[in-house]
Design a protein around this motif. Structure first.
Motif, PDB file in Angstrom:
ATOM      1  N   ARG A 202      -0.431  -0.972  -5.955  1.00 23.22           N
ATOM      2  CA  ARG A 202       0.510  -0.493  -4.933  1.00 23.22           C
ATOM      3  C   ARG A 202       0.622   1.022  -4.952  1.00 23.22           C
ATOM      4  N   TYR A 203       0.601   1.602  -6.127  1.00 21.92           N
ATOM      5  CA  TYR A 203       0.814   3.042  -6.237  1.00 21.92           C
ATOM      6  C   TYR A 203      -0.380   3.811  -5.670  1.00 21.92           C
ATOM      7  N   LEU A 204      -1.570   3.338  -5.925  1.00 23.21           N
ATOM      8  CA  LEU A 204      -2.743   3.985  -5.349  1.00 23.21           C
ATOM      9  C   LEU A 204      -2.761   3.817  -3.839  1.00 23.21           C
ATOM     10  N   ASP A 205      -2.406   2.639  -3.354  1.00 23.35           N
ATOM     11  CA  ASP A 205      -2.379   2.398  -1.912  1.00 23.35           C
ATOM     12  C   ASP A 205      -1.371   3.317  -1.229  1.00 23.35           C
ATOM     13  N   GLN A 206      -0.212   3.522  -1.869  1.00 25.20           N
ATOM     14  CA  GLN A 206       0.798   4.383  -1.265  1.00 25.20           C
ATOM     15  C   GLN A 206       0.355   5.844  -1.267  1.00 25.20           C
ATOM     16  N   ALA A 207      -0.291   6.282  -2.330  1.00 27.47           N
ATOM     17  CA  ALA A 207      -0.829   7.638  -2.358  1.00 27.47           C
ATOM     18  C   ALA A 207      -1.827   7.836  -1.220  1.00 27.47           C
ATOM     19  N   ARG A 208      -2.657   6.835  -0.980  1.00 26.41           N
ATOM     20  CA  ARG A 208      -3.639   6.916   0.101  1.00 26.41           C
ATOM     21  C   ARG A 208      -2.937   7.033   1.456  1.00 26.41           C
ATOM     22  N   LEU A 209      -1.882   6.252   1.651  1.00 28.15           N
ATOM     23  CA  LEU A 209      -1.138   6.332   2.906  1.00 28.15           C
ATOM     24  C   LEU A 209      -0.602   7.749   3.129  1.00 28.15           C
ATOM     25  N   PHE A 210      -0.031   8.335   2.098  1.00 24.65           N
ATOM     26  CA  PHE A 210       0.528   9.685   2.241  1.00 24.65           C
ATOM     27  C   PHE A 210      -0.563  10.706   2.567  1.00 24.65           C
ATOM     28  N   VAL A 211      -1.699  10.623   1.902  1.00 25.98           N
ATOM     29  CA  VAL A 211      -2.779  11.577   2.150  1.00 25.98           C
ATOM     30  C   VAL A 211      -3.324  11.418   3.562  1.00 25.98           C
ATOM     31  N   GLU A 212      -3.542  10.192   3.997  1.00 27.73           N
ATOM     32  CA  GLU A 212      -4.153   9.970   5.303  1.00 27.73           C
ATOM     33  C   GLU A 212      -3.178  10.235   6.456  1.00 27.73           C
ATOM     34  N   ARG A 213      -1.867  10.116   6.212  1.00 27.85           N
ATOM     35  CA  ARG A 213      -0.895  10.381   7.273  1.00 27.85           C
ATOM     36  C   ARG A 213      -0.759  11.874   7.562  1.00 27.85           C
ATOM     37  N   ARG A 214      -0.991  12.682   6.543  1.00 33.93           N
ATOM     38  CA  ARG A 214      -0.696  14.107   6.690  1.00 33.93           C
ATOM     39  C   ARG A 214      -1.686  14.771   7.645  1.00 33.93           C
ATOM     40  N   GLY A 215      -1.196  15.789   8.326  1.00 29.11           N
ATOM     41  CA  GLY A 215      -2.054  16.513   9.263  1.00 29.11           C
ATOM     42  C   GLY A 215      -2.061  15.936  10.647  1.00 29.11           C
ATOM     43  N   ARG A 216      -1.165  15.003  10.902  1.00 27.42           N
ATOM     44  CA  ARG A 216      -1.130  14.343  12.208  1.00 27.42           C
ATOM     45  C   ARG A 216       0.194  14.615  12.944  1.00 27.42           C
ATOM     46  N   GLY A 217       0.875  15.680  12.526  1.00 29.72           N
ATOM     47  CA  GLY A 217       2.080  16.102  13.222  1.00 29.72           C
ATOM     48  C   GLY A 217       3.298  15.258  12.967  1.00 29.72           C
ATOM     49  N   VAL A 218       3.306  14.491  11.886  1.00 28.11           N
ATOM     50  CA  VAL A 218       4.444  13.591  11.655  1.00 28.11           C
ATOM     51  C   VAL A 218       5.708  14.351  11.282  1.00 28.11           C
ATOM     52  N   LEU A 219       5.572  15.584  10.774  1.00 26.69           N
ATOM     53  CA  LEU A 219       6.739  16.357  10.363  1.00 26.69           C
ATOM     54  C   LEU A 219       7.266  17.269  11.468  1.00 26.69           C
ATOM     55  N   GLY A 220       6.478  17.481  12.502  1.00 28.03           N
ATOM     56  CA  GLY A 220       6.890  18.387  13.555  1.00 28.03           C
ATOM     57  C   GLY A 220       6.622  19.841  13.190  1.00 28.03           C
ATOM     58  N   ASP A 221       6.797  20.712  14.154  1.00 26.46           N
ATOM     59  CA  ASP A 221       6.477  22.116  13.950  1.00 26.46           C
ATOM     60  C   ASP A 221       7.705  22.872  13.455  1.00 26.46           C
ATOM     61  N   ILE A 222       7.464  24.015  12.800  1.00 28.17           N
ATOM     62  CA  ILE A 222       8.525  24.900  12.329  1.00 28.17           C
ATOM     63  C   ILE A 222       8.091  26.339  12.597  1.00 28.17           C
ATOM     64  N   GLU A 223       8.962  27.297  12.272  1.00 33.92           N
ATOM     65  CA  GLU A 223       8.648  28.689  12.574  1.00 33.92           C
ATOM     66  C   GLU A 223       7.419  29.180  11.830  1.00 33.92           C
ATOM     67  N   PHE A 224       7.129  28.652  10.641  1.00 29.69           N
ATOM     68  CA  PHE A 224       5.944  29.046   9.895  1.00 29.69           C
ATOM     69  C   PHE A 224       4.683  28.347  10.409  1.00 29.69           C
ATOM     70  N   GLY A 225       4.840  27.399  11.301  1.00 25.70           N
ATOM     71  CA  GLY A 225       3.725  26.597  11.763  1.00 25.70           C
ATOM     72  C   GLY A 225       3.557  25.358  10.900  1.00 25.70           C
ATOM     73  N   ALA A 226       2.986  24.320  11.465  1.00 20.27           N
ATOM     74  CA  ALA A 226       2.818  23.063  10.734  1.00 20.27           C
ATOM     75  C   ALA A 226       1.888  23.218   9.539  1.00 20.27           C
TER      76      ALA A 226
END
Length: 626
Positions: A202-226
């Motif tokens: 489970r822990y490896l699978d969750q790490a993979r989810l976090f890595v693959e989700r990033r970079g797809r705008g899920v956090l939104g933009d900020i003044e410093f840029g995404a």
């Protein structure tokens, strides 16, 4: 636990004992002063009391520190865990257990644990993934738990807290849960380390989810840029590290771990390429990373202003983490070279000689003498003129403490053929090979001296291979095997395969004469300047040795830097800055650019890691030439 694959297998802290020399002294200072100093300040600043306040119902009104202050307690506990495992320090173990007793009651039934969110008057859980650092705090909690399990055993209250927290993360952010990521990567590394400890997929699978989700705008933009929190581009599509340096490096370390465990060669090659490109184009001579104070971030390629270097200590720690992972995965010496450069010139620069003050940022050019920090109060994090006892953002002291406590893990490794020595320190190395057990004693005063003597204490009766790293800077290094003739060896790993007997020696001699280092001409900020290195150490000139402001120094490069009376010196003079022509018509007040002229003389340099230990001074690494 060791990675499941890779060119090399790491040796644990039980296998490598630092005994004398620079790194051993740094580790001893950590044990004697740094860890205790950090423990004093997490109490004094109220970081630990936040957990008491949570139990006693005094939150949010009594909470102290930033949203991520919980993590500094966890990083300190990781340092304590490694030190307890290394020395068996019972007093430290009692302190660790007392922290556990204060933290564990804060954990909620579902495993959630944080003093900043989730109570009346506080923000809701995961309501601010951009800035809240909840998963970041979980990451350091889990890493501290892994350290405790590796050194004391899994049957421990704090380990159970960490595992419950990880289970909560998997439940809350799994495939059917919250699809977000943390604004500050760290959880990815921690989950892979916990997977290696427990074997729970489970822990490896969750790490993979976090890595693959990033970079797809899920956090939104900020003044410093995404790009600030690496949400501007998927990990697999990036070519170089960008944005906040620590965040980028932590994410890369987690992605490298994931690639190794998944057998994902493409992802590993991507992270390796990003790392090497960043080392070539966006890294200071010291190994420091981060050229911008705004956003604590990388600059563009070859944008490396020495006087505006941010070069956060935590970025140095993260670079060591990442490059050591890539070293184990690939076996390539350039990653060990990067670890060495950063250890000696960033990580070792942060703590003061007494271990009770630290740099958060690491400038390469101090233009004005610094002001001593207030010993009674935390300092602003970007104040780099003199080391400070503590910071409002206190990530760096605790990060240094946990890294130095685990230094033994960076020295050596094994594979089926033998033992590899990556970093040189007076030490004993024990390894279990398919051919039998090996015990080596490394005798060296490195980096004060370039002679590394490896004595075989115990060896199997079959042939095996001893590999020694020759740093990239060490052209002209020589090697002697079992009293034989010295041979010149090239940078990289020199392998010695033979049937060793107890008492055999291998002597590597690295050339330690100080040398000029010229900048890449694309680095505009230091064009026309030169630096000096001696072995792995970057040198600098301080005003206390120059007798003048370092802005006035000019060095002669037709005369090589040399050693006189045990110090590195260069031939230099000083110019009168007040007489320097002003090109803009109206000259400034001469008193603002005062300087004095002086004839040529030998000017001593000091190792960069030593600067500002003698009080306020001006300092520079890159020096203008005559």
């Amino acid at each position: 636990m060791a990675p499941s694959s890779g060119a090399l297998r790491p040796l644990g802290l039980d296998d490598v004992t630092l005994e004398h020399g620079f790194l051993a002294d740094l580790q001893a200072l950590n044990a004697a002063a740094m860890i205790g100093h950090c423990a004093t300040w997490v109490e004094r600043a109220g970081w630990v009391d936040n957990f008491d306040a949570a139990v006693e119902g005094r939150l949010p009104q009594d909470r102290k520190g930033r949203e991520f202050s919980d993590s500094d307690v966890y990083k300190l506990m990781e340092a304590m865990a490694w030190e307890i495992g290394r020395t068996g320090d019972q007093h430290l173990d009692e302190l660790f257990r007392s922290y556990t007793a204060r933290i564990a009651p804060v954990q909620e039934p579902d495993g959630y644990l944080n003093t900043m969110f989730g109570r009346p008057g506080q923000g809701e859980r995961y309501s601010d993934l951009q800035w809240g650092h909840e998963l970041y705090c979980f990451g350091h909690l889990i890493q501290a738990g892994v350290a405790r399990a590796r050194t004391t055993g899994a049957d421990d209250d704090f380990v159970r807290v960490a595992v419950r927290a990880a289970d909560h993360v998997c439940e809350a952010f799994g495939p059917d849960g919250n699809a977000g990521v943390c604004g500050h990567p760290e959880i990815e590394v921690a989950l892979v380390e916990l997977y290696r400890l427990t074997g729970d997929q489970r822990y490896l699978d969750q790490a993979r989810l976090f890595v693959e989700r990033r970079g797809r705008g899920v956090l939104g933009d900020i003044e410093f840029g995404a790009q600030y929190y690496q949400d501007h581009q998927p990990v697999r599509e990036q070519t170089v590290f960008d944005g906040h340096a620590v965040r980028a490096l932590y994410l890369a370390a987690g992605a490298a771990d994931l690639a190794i465990e998944d057998g994902d060669d493409q992802l590993l090659e991507t992270i390796t390429r990003q790392t090497l490109t960043t080392l070539a184009r966006r890294t200071y001579l010291t190994g420091g990373m981060g050229a911008h104070h705004e956003g604590e971030s990388f600059g563009a390629d070859h944008e490396l202003p020495p006087d505006r270097a941010y070069s956060e200590t935590c970025a140095g720690v993260a670079s060591v983490m990442l490059n050591h992972r890539l070293l184990l995965a690939t076996g390539e010496a350039r990653h060990a070279d990067a670890v060495e450069r950063t250890l000696y010139n960033v990580v070792a620069t942060s703590p003061a000689e007494d271990g009770r003050a630290f740099y958060y940022t690491n400038t390469l050019h101090q233009r004005t003498p610094g002001q001593p920090a207030d010993p009674e109060h935390a300092s602003p994090r970007a104040a780099s003129s003199l080391r400070a006892p503590w910071f409002h953002v206190s990530c760096c002291p605790t990060n240094v403490a946990r890294t130095v406590a685990s230094l033994g893990a960076y020295l050596a490794s094994t594979d089926d053929s033998g033992v590899q020595l990556h970093q040189y320190a007076g030490s004993t190395v024990r390894a279990h090979l398919p051919q039998g057990d090996v015990v080596l004693r490394v005798v060296t005063d490195y980096p004060a001296d370039g002679v590394v003597r490896v004595e075989v204490v115990e060896a199997p009766s079959a042939a095996w291979t001893l590999s020694l790293r020759v740093p990239a800077w060490a052209e002209g290094a020589t090697l002697e095997v079992a009293g034989g003739p010295a041979e010149t060896v090239a940078p990289g790993y020199r392998q010695v395969e033979r049937t060793f007997a107890a008492g055999d020696t291998v002597v590597l001699t690295l050339p330690m004469a100080p040398r000029w280092t010229w900048p890449d001409p694309r680095v505009d900020a230091v064009r026309g300047q030169v630096a000096v290195e001696r072995g792995p150490l970057v040198m600098c000139v301080e005003s206390v040795d120059l007798g003048d402001d370092v802005a006035a120094v000019r060095v002669r490069t037709d005369q090589a830097p040399r050693e006189e009376d045990g110090r590195v010196v260069v031939t230099a003079s000083t110019v009168d800055l007040a007489d320097t022509p002003w090109p803009y018509g109206v000259e400034p007040d001469a008193g603002a650019v005062r300087g004095s002229s002086g004839g040529e003389r030998s000017v001593p340099l000091v190792p960069y890691h030593h600067w500002a230990n003698r009080g306020p001074s001006t300092m520079r690494v890159w020096m203008p030439t005559i």
